[in-house]
Design an enzyme around this catalytic site. Structure first.
Site, PDB file in Angstrom:
ATOM      1  CG  HIS A 168     -12.333   3.990 -10.596  1.00 16.90           C
ATOM      2  ND1 HIS A 168     -11.487   2.888 -10.716  1.00 16.90           N
ATOM      3  CD2 HIS A 168     -12.428   4.542 -11.826  1.00 16.90           C
ATOM      4  CE1 HIS A 168     -11.110   2.771 -11.989  1.00 16.90           C
ATOM      5  NE2 HIS A 168     -11.660   3.751 -12.683  1.00 16.90           N
ATOM      6  NE  ARG A 220     -13.205   3.119  -2.101  1.00 18.68           N
ATOM      7  CZ  ARG A 220     -12.409   3.991  -1.457  1.00 18.68           C
ATOM      8  NH1 ARG A 220     -11.390   4.532  -2.085  1.00 18.68           N
ATOM      9  NH2 ARG A 220     -12.623   4.300  -0.204  1.00 18.68           N
ATOM     10  CE  LYS A 221      -5.297  -0.374  -1.651  1.00 25.01           C
ATOM     11  NZ  LYS A 221      -3.971  -0.085  -1.005  1.00 25.01           N
ATOM     12  CG  ASP A 233      -1.699   1.200   1.442  1.00 25.04           C
ATOM     13  OD1 ASP A 233      -2.273   1.683   0.443  1.00 25.04           O
ATOM     14  OD2 ASP A 233      -1.763   1.703   2.582  1.00 25.04           O
ATOM     15  NE  ARG A 234       0.636   7.525  -2.316  1.00 24.22           N
ATOM     16  CZ  ARG A 234       0.039   8.540  -2.943  1.00 24.22           C
ATOM     17  NH1 ARG A 234       0.143   8.678  -4.253  1.00 24.22           N
ATOM     18  NH2 ARG A 234      -0.693   9.400  -2.259  1.00 24.22           N
ATOM     19  CG  ASP A 235      -1.451   7.539   0.592  1.00 19.42           C
ATOM     20  OD1 ASP A 235      -0.573   8.399   0.468  1.00 19.42           O
ATOM     21  OD2 ASP A 235      -2.269   7.261  -0.324  1.00 19.42           O
ATOM     22  CG  ASP A 255      -2.189   2.362   6.349  1.00 17.57           C
ATOM     23  OD1 ASP A 255      -2.676   1.959   5.271  1.00 17.57           O
ATOM     24  OD2 ASP A 255      -2.249   3.547   6.721  1.00 17.57           O
ATOM     25  CB  CYS A 277      -8.286   2.225  -7.430  1.00 19.33           C
ATOM     26  SG  CYS A 277     -10.045   2.660  -7.483  1.00 19.33           S
ATOM     27  CG  ASN A 310      -8.214   2.127  -2.655  1.00 20.75           C
ATOM     28  OD1 ASN A 310      -8.011   1.353  -3.581  1.00 20.75           O
ATOM     29  ND2 ASN A 310      -8.934   1.795  -1.595  1.00 20.75           N
ATOM     30  CB  CYS A 349     -13.883   0.735 -10.108  1.00 22.31           C
ATOM     31  SG  CYS A 349     -13.053   0.908  -8.511  1.00 22.31           S
TER      32      CYS A 349
HETATM   33 MG    MG Z   1      -2.934   3.124   3.497  1.00 19.68          MG
HETATM   34 ZN    ZN Z   2     -10.978   1.587  -9.243  1.00 21.99          ZN
END
Ligand code: MG
Ligand code: ZN
Length: 197
Positions: free
Chosen positions: A100, A116-117, A17-19, A142, A98, A60, A113
């Site tokens: 969306h 989207r996780k 995951d990024r953030d 996280d 994602c 996301n 969509c």
């Molecule tokens: Mg995160």
């Molecule tokens: Zn999406």
């Protein structure tokens, strides 16, 4: 456009995951000036590279649909992220995101969509682009969305503290997604994973 795997046999993959995992969690991060790497992330990715893992980002980014961030701004953030990691010897094979969100103001992205996780669409796309051995793969996140996404894709989900999600208060609805493994940061998660394979 599809990326091609350099290896014909299935490879272990790490989805990050990024953030809150690669970078410090910032509410609605929409500009590169707000982007700060989490401690240890470059060496975590480097260790995954050296262990033969494909390393993907799966994130996301609903602020695209919400009209709060441009596609160009997002691409710039990801370009700088990949470059700065690369300068530290850490390779990211591909960034999946994602854009969306139902109810968004940008109509072309404002729908329900499949990516989207916690939906596993981003990971499924990676599995079409690359040959992935799910039994040897994992995701680090996280929030409950990442852990549920990993489960739906059929890989192990490892959680880290310090972002917007874990640990949850027991009374919260998300607490039913409480992960079996919870680490203080991404490097701790990767160290544990690699030691236990
Ligand atoms: Mg995160
Ligand atoms: Zn999406």
């Amino acid at each position: 456009m599809k990326a091609k795997s350099t290896s014909p046999s299935p490879q272990a993959a790490a989805f990050l995951d990024r953030d809150g995992v690669i970078c410090e969690f910032v509410e609605e991060l929409s500009d590169i000036s707000e982007f700060r790497f989490r401690e240890g992330i470059a060496s975590a990715i480097q260790k995954l590279n050296q262990a033969g893992y494909l390393v993907f980002v799966a994130t996301n980014q609903p602020n695209i649909a919400r009209g709060k961030m441009t596609w160009n701004a997002l691409e710039q953030i990801h370009q700088v992220m990949v470059q700065q990691l690369s300068l530290q010897g850490a390779r990211i094979d591909k960034v999946y995101f994602c854009p969306h969100r139902v109810g968004g103001v940008i109509s072309q992205y404002a729908f329900d969509c499949d990516c989207r996780k916690p939906k596993p669409g981003l990971l499924e796309q990676a599995a079409r682009d690359y040959s992935i051995d799910r039994a040897k793969s994992m995701m680090i996140g996280d929030t409950w969305r990442d852990i549920e996404c990993a489960k739906r894709f059929g890989i192990t989900g490892l959680a880290v503290k310090g972002g917007s999600g874990f640990p949850y208060a027991p009374h919260k609805e998300e607490s039913r997604y409480q992960p079996s493994q919870l680490f203080s940061g991404p490097l701790e998660a990767v160290n544990w994973w690699l030691e236990n394979q």
